[in-house]
Enzyme design. Structure first.
Site, mmCIF file in Angstrom:
data_model
loop_
_atom_site.group_PDB
_atom_site.id
_atom_site.type_symbol
_atom_site.label_atom_id
_atom_site.label_comp_id
_atom_site.label_asym_id
_atom_site.label_seq_id
_atom_site.Cartn_x
_atom_site.Cartn_y
_atom_site.Cartn_z
ATOM 1 N N GLN A 118 13.864 9.618 -5.700
ATOM 2 C CA GLN A 118 15.287 9.872 -5.921
ATOM 3 C C GLN A 118 15.604 9.914 -7.416
ATOM 4 O O GLN A 118 15.081 9.132 -8.188
ATOM 5 C CB GLN A 118 16.108 8.774 -5.229
ATOM 6 C CG GLN A 118 17.520 9.181 -4.913
ATOM 7 C CD GLN A 118 18.119 8.348 -3.791
ATOM 8 O OE1 GLN A 118 17.400 7.841 -2.937
ATOM 9 N NE2 GLN A 118 19.424 8.212 -3.767
ATOM 10 N N ARG A 140 15.772 7.498 6.971
ATOM 11 C CA ARG A 140 15.649 6.528 5.877
ATOM 12 C C ARG A 140 16.891 6.558 4.992
ATOM 13 O O ARG A 140 17.446 5.517 4.639
ATOM 14 C CB ARG A 140 14.400 6.860 5.051
ATOM 15 C CG ARG A 140 14.123 5.950 3.861
ATOM 16 C CD ARG A 140 12.879 6.462 3.131
ATOM 17 N NE ARG A 140 12.393 5.559 2.103
ATOM 18 C CZ ARG A 140 12.706 5.641 0.816
ATOM 19 N NH1 ARG A 140 13.544 6.582 0.404
ATOM 20 N NH2 ARG A 140 12.199 4.792 -0.070
ATOM 21 N N HIS A 155 14.767 -1.393 -2.673
ATOM 22 C CA HIS A 155 13.532 -2.160 -2.892
ATOM 23 C C HIS A 155 13.813 -3.626 -3.217
ATOM 24 O O HIS A 155 13.220 -4.212 -4.114
ATOM 25 C CB HIS A 155 12.676 -1.497 -3.985
ATOM 26 C CG HIS A 155 12.308 -0.088 -3.647
ATOM 27 N ND1 HIS A 155 11.405 0.223 -2.648
ATOM 28 C CD2 HIS A 155 12.748 1.100 -4.135
ATOM 29 C CE1 HIS A 155 11.309 1.538 -2.544
ATOM 30 N NE2 HIS A 155 12.119 2.089 -3.419
ATOM 31 N N SER A 211 8.346 5.828 -4.350
ATOM 32 C CA SER A 211 9.364 5.484 -3.360
ATOM 33 C C SER A 211 9.482 6.593 -2.309
ATOM 34 O O SER A 211 8.563 6.813 -1.529
ATOM 35 C CB SER A 211 10.700 5.214 -4.069
ATOM 36 O OG SER A 211 11.663 4.723 -3.169
ATOM 37 N N LEU A 212 10.594 7.317 -2.279
ATOM 38 C CA LEU A 212 10.776 8.447 -1.360
ATOM 39 C C LEU A 212 9.589 9.408 -1.400
ATOM 40 O O LEU A 212 9.185 9.972 -0.379
ATOM 41 C CB LEU A 212 12.060 9.192 -1.746
ATOM 42 C CG LEU A 212 12.222 10.635 -1.256
ATOM 43 C CD1 LEU A 212 12.445 10.653 0.239
ATOM 44 C CD2 LEU A 212 13.348 11.319 -1.993
ATOM 45 N N GLN A 269 7.836 -0.910 2.362
ATOM 46 C CA GLN A 269 8.265 -0.319 1.098
ATOM 47 C C GLN A 269 9.757 -0.483 0.819
ATOM 48 O O GLN A 269 10.172 -0.612 -0.324
ATOM 49 C CB GLN A 269 7.893 1.175 1.095
ATOM 50 C CG GLN A 269 8.036 1.860 -0.238
ATOM 51 C CD GLN A 269 8.574 3.266 -0.080
ATOM 52 O OE1 GLN A 269 9.682 3.478 0.392
ATOM 53 N NE2 GLN A 269 7.778 4.237 -0.476
#
Length: 295
Positions: free
Chosen positions: A9, A113, A195, A88-89, A244
């Site tokens: 992101q 998500r 996170h 991440s993503l 995650q």
């Protein structure tokens, strides 16, 4: 040894993906398929929307995923990774790119998500902050000593961490970081504490969706954010993907492990060049570049 890396992101930009859509029939087909799967014309927002439009949670994550995955598919035979990783993503993009998940399942999970994270953000005021110029252990210690929920969330590169948690705790930690000598400790314009433990409702919501998705053996291992190690076992990949959401993105450690295991060429697949900059700060002697679209 080539490592293909996929951004998360923040990599979105106005007009993203339009060149792929107009030039490649496969891209057009996949984008149109995505509109059907998502139930709204995400291509209209990606190609013609404003920066604010692209910041909508239901748009941002699928848009970056689509740009990355479709670019990877257009590379065709030119896409030959020895390993993959995503920030991440970007981990979802990496798992579709290496064949662990199919395109449709990956997009559905990314959309779920995004929605789950948005819901978690609305449950409690929370935020994130960038901290520059402090060692990891100093940032971790200050987070531990600050009352409330605040944790190290993104280990982006040496001297660049992001902390995440309750608004008051993050604000207090930022002041302590500055007192400890941080070059900068700046609250970011984000809607939630990604996170961090505050994403637990999203983790629970996404867990069953991930567990019920078919994962195959990928063409190469993925270095995951949670463990920082090369993983090929589908059950372990699922477990790490679920963890995650509440665990830190250990990008620095993942890149170092890839380099230690032989990766010396890092190719970023997707919008922007953020990851290339981070990799150069982590391992200055490796080659970094963007994925090249075939002529």
């Amino acid at each position: 040894m080539k490592a293909y890396i996929f951004p998360g992101q923040g990599a979105q930009f106005v007009g993203m993906g339009l060149d792929l859509y107009e030039k490649y029939p496969l891209a057009k087909e996949l984008f149109e398929n995505a509109n059907e799967i998502l139930g709204f014309p995400i291509t209209d927002i990606m190609f013609e929307g404003t920066g604010e439009d692209l910041k909508q949670t239901k748009v941002t994550q699928p848009a970056i995923f689509l740009h990355s995955v479709i670019l990877g598919k257009i590379l065709g035979d030119g896409f030959r990774p020895d390993c993959v990783a995503g920030h991440s993503l970007g981990e979802f993009s990496a798992l579709v790119a290496n064949g662990t998940m199919n395109f449709e399942d990956g997009l559905k999970l990314v959309s779920q998500r995004a929605m789950a994270m948005q819901k978690a953000c609305e449950l409690q005021p929370s935020t994130m902050a960038a901290v520059l110029g402090l060692k990891d252990d100093v940032v971790e210690r200050i987070c531990e000593e600050t009352s409330g929920i605040v944790v190290a969330a993104n280990y982006n590169c040496p001297g660049q961490l992001v902390i995440s948690g309750e608004v008051e705790a993050v604000t207090m930690a930022c002041e302590k970081m500055k007192e400890a000598g941080a070059r900068r400790a700046l609250v970011l314009p984000v809607g939630g504490a990604f996170h961090s433990p505050l994403m637990e409702p999203a983790r629970e919501e996404l867990a069953s969706a991930i567990e019920n998705t078919v994962f195959k053996k990928g063409a190469c291992p993925i270095y995951q954010n949670v463990t920082t190690l090369a993983v090929s076992d589908s059950n372990e990949i699922k477990k790490n993907l679920i963890s995650q959401l509440t665990a830190p993105v250990k990008w620095t450690q993942s890149v170092r492990n890839m380099v230690n295991d032989g990766a010396n060429i890092f190719i970023e697949v997707g919008p922007g060049k953020v990851l290339q900059g981070l990799v150069k700060k982590i391992a200055s002697d490796v080659e970094v570049r963007s994925a090249e679209i075939p002529a």
